[in-house]
Design an enzyme around this catalytic site. Structure first.
Site, mmCIF file in Angstrom:
data_model
loop_
_atom_site.group_PDB
_atom_site.id
_atom_site.type_symbol
_atom_site.label_atom_id
_atom_site.label_comp_id
_atom_site.label_asym_id
_atom_site.label_seq_id
_atom_site.Cartn_x
_atom_site.Cartn_y
_atom_site.Cartn_z
ATOM 1 N N ASP A 97 47.295 35.328 45.248
ATOM 2 C CA ASP A 97 47.869 36.559 44.679
ATOM 3 C C ASP A 97 48.037 37.667 45.719
ATOM 4 O OD1 ASP A 97 48.437 36.019 42.026
ATOM 5 O OD2 ASP A 97 46.427 36.521 41.308
ATOM 6 N N ARG A 134 40.504 36.661 43.395
ATOM 7 C CA ARG A 134 41.159 37.740 44.134
ATOM 8 C C ARG A 134 40.183 38.587 44.958
ATOM 9 N NH1 ARG A 134 46.171 40.811 41.658
ATOM 10 N NH2 ARG A 134 46.378 41.069 43.904
ATOM 11 N N ARG A 174 41.417 45.543 33.194
ATOM 12 C CA ARG A 174 40.994 45.252 34.560
ATOM 13 C C ARG A 174 40.024 46.327 35.079
ATOM 14 N NH1 ARG A 174 44.397 41.487 37.164
ATOM 15 N NH2 ARG A 174 45.029 39.986 35.591
ATOM 16 N N HIS A 224 47.859 45.865 33.436
ATOM 17 C CA HIS A 224 47.702 46.880 34.493
ATOM 18 C C HIS A 224 48.568 48.068 34.101
ATOM 19 C CE1 HIS A 224 46.590 44.093 38.156
ATOM 20 N NE2 HIS A 224 45.536 44.831 37.817
ATOM 21 N N CYS A 226 54.228 45.454 41.865
ATOM 22 C CA CYS A 226 53.021 44.700 42.226
ATOM 23 C C CYS A 226 53.043 44.280 43.692
ATOM 24 C CB CYS A 226 52.904 43.433 41.382
ATOM 25 S SG CYS A 226 52.897 43.695 39.618
HETATM 26 N N1 ARG Z 1 48.511 37.436 38.950
HETATM 27 C C1 ARG Z 1 48.160 38.777 39.334
HETATM 28 C C2 ARG Z 1 46.950 39.224 38.543
HETATM 29 O O1 ARG Z 1 46.874 38.954 37.365
HETATM 30 C C3 ARG Z 1 49.311 39.686 39.122
HETATM 31 C C4 ARG Z 1 49.073 41.055 39.654
HETATM 32 C C5 ARG Z 1 50.193 41.956 39.413
HETATM 33 N N2 ARG Z 1 50.023 43.205 40.054
HETATM 34 C C6 ARG Z 1 50.226 44.410 39.507
HETATM 35 N N3 ARG Z 1 50.192 45.461 40.282
HETATM 36 N N4 ARG Z 1 50.407 44.557 38.222
HETATM 37 O O2 ARG Z 1 46.056 39.838 39.082
#
Ligand code: ARG
Length: 267
Positions: free
Chosen positions: A63, A88, A134, A163, A257
């Site tokens: 990612d 991550r 998150r 997000h 992103c």
């Molecule tokens: N697959 C990544 C995650 O779920 C996507 C992140 C997308 N980034 C963002 N700034 N919304 O963490």
């Protein structure tokens, strides 16, 4: 005004788990296509007169292309992410090293879970911060202490918009666009009070990731399938610049992103 962005080539891009509803671990990533779409985004920024710096891709970090999540950088102060997903987590060290080695930034690592510009969006006056899926609420105060800007907490209520940068887009110092359906009732009231003239996105606009866009105050770089939202932006005097980043949708990602804005200390 020219902006400075940090990006990371999707050399190791993959979808290996399902940490947001868009992620399709069964999808076979077309890396050639991902790379070419990403290169086009770099070219678009350069053509608009923005500067792009590159973070080295690290094998095993699928990612890393989503640099927006690695930090939030305001006034030369970089608040580096702590990720919720174990996959991550190692991205933080890469961001920290890059920000420290470039010089010019005061760097701090987030103690609590905080996913950078995924959930912290600078408007010029304050930082709008998302929580619910998150970033932990407590990390909002940590960010406020470190960045020295008011951090305004918003509760995200629909996991498709996990997000804040999937649901809200700062357009310039006075205006934002957002999708009300992504927020709790209280956060909707707060946004109406702060931004009575905001551009309201529809479920369809948000579903096309239209809000996952980058504005330099005039140009708005957004996903090419967000055609209706592009029309709304044009009606408001902005210039939409469509880019095709469809290969990243299977990971829940879009142009924003893939872009971390680096805001220097005021001269
Ligand atoms: N697959 C990544 C995650 O779920 C996507 C992140 C997308 N980034 C963002 N700034 N919304 O963490």
């Amino acid at each position: 005004m020219s902006r400075h962005y940090l990006m990371c080539a999707p050399v190791h891009f993959d979808v290996t788990e399902k940490s947001n509803p868009w992620m399709r671990p069964d999808h076979v990533v077309d890396r050639e296509r991902a790379l070419s779409q990403w290169h086009t985004l770099v070219e678009v920024y350069e053509r608009l007169g923005h500067r792009v710096s590159l973070l080295d891709p690290v094998p095993g970090l699928p990612d890393m292309v989503f640099t927006a999540n690695g930090a939030v950088v305001v006034g030369g102060r970089a608040f580096v992410a702590r990720f919720r997903s174990a996959t991550r987590r190692p991205e933080s060290a890469a961001h920290q090293r890059w920000l420290e080695s470039t010089g010019g930034y005061d760097v701090a690592m987030s103690e609590g879970i905080g996913e950078g510009e995924g959930d912290f969006l600078f408007t010029g006056r304050h930082v709008l911060a998302g929580t619910g899926f998150r970033t932990d609420h407590a990390t909002h105060l940590e960010a406020q202490e470190f960045l020295g800007y008011p951090v305004i907490s918003l509760r995200l209520a629909d996991e498709c918009f996990y997000h804040l940068d999937t649901a809200l887009l700062p357009l310039d110092a006075d205006t934002i666009a957002y999708y009300p359906g992504a927020f709790s009732a209280g956060s909707r009231r707060l946004l109406e009070r702060l931004y009575p003239d905001a551009l309201l996105a529809t479920a369809e606009d948000a579903g096309h990731f239209g809000l996952n866009a980058i504005s330099d105050g005039h140009h708005v770089v957004l996903p090419s399938d967000s055609t209706r939202f592009a029309d709304h932006l044009r009606d408001r005097g902005y210039e939409p610049i469509p880019v095709d980043l469809s290969e990243f949708r299977a990971s829940g990602g879009g142009p924003k992103c893939c872009t971390l804005e680096l805001r220097p200390a005021a001269e």
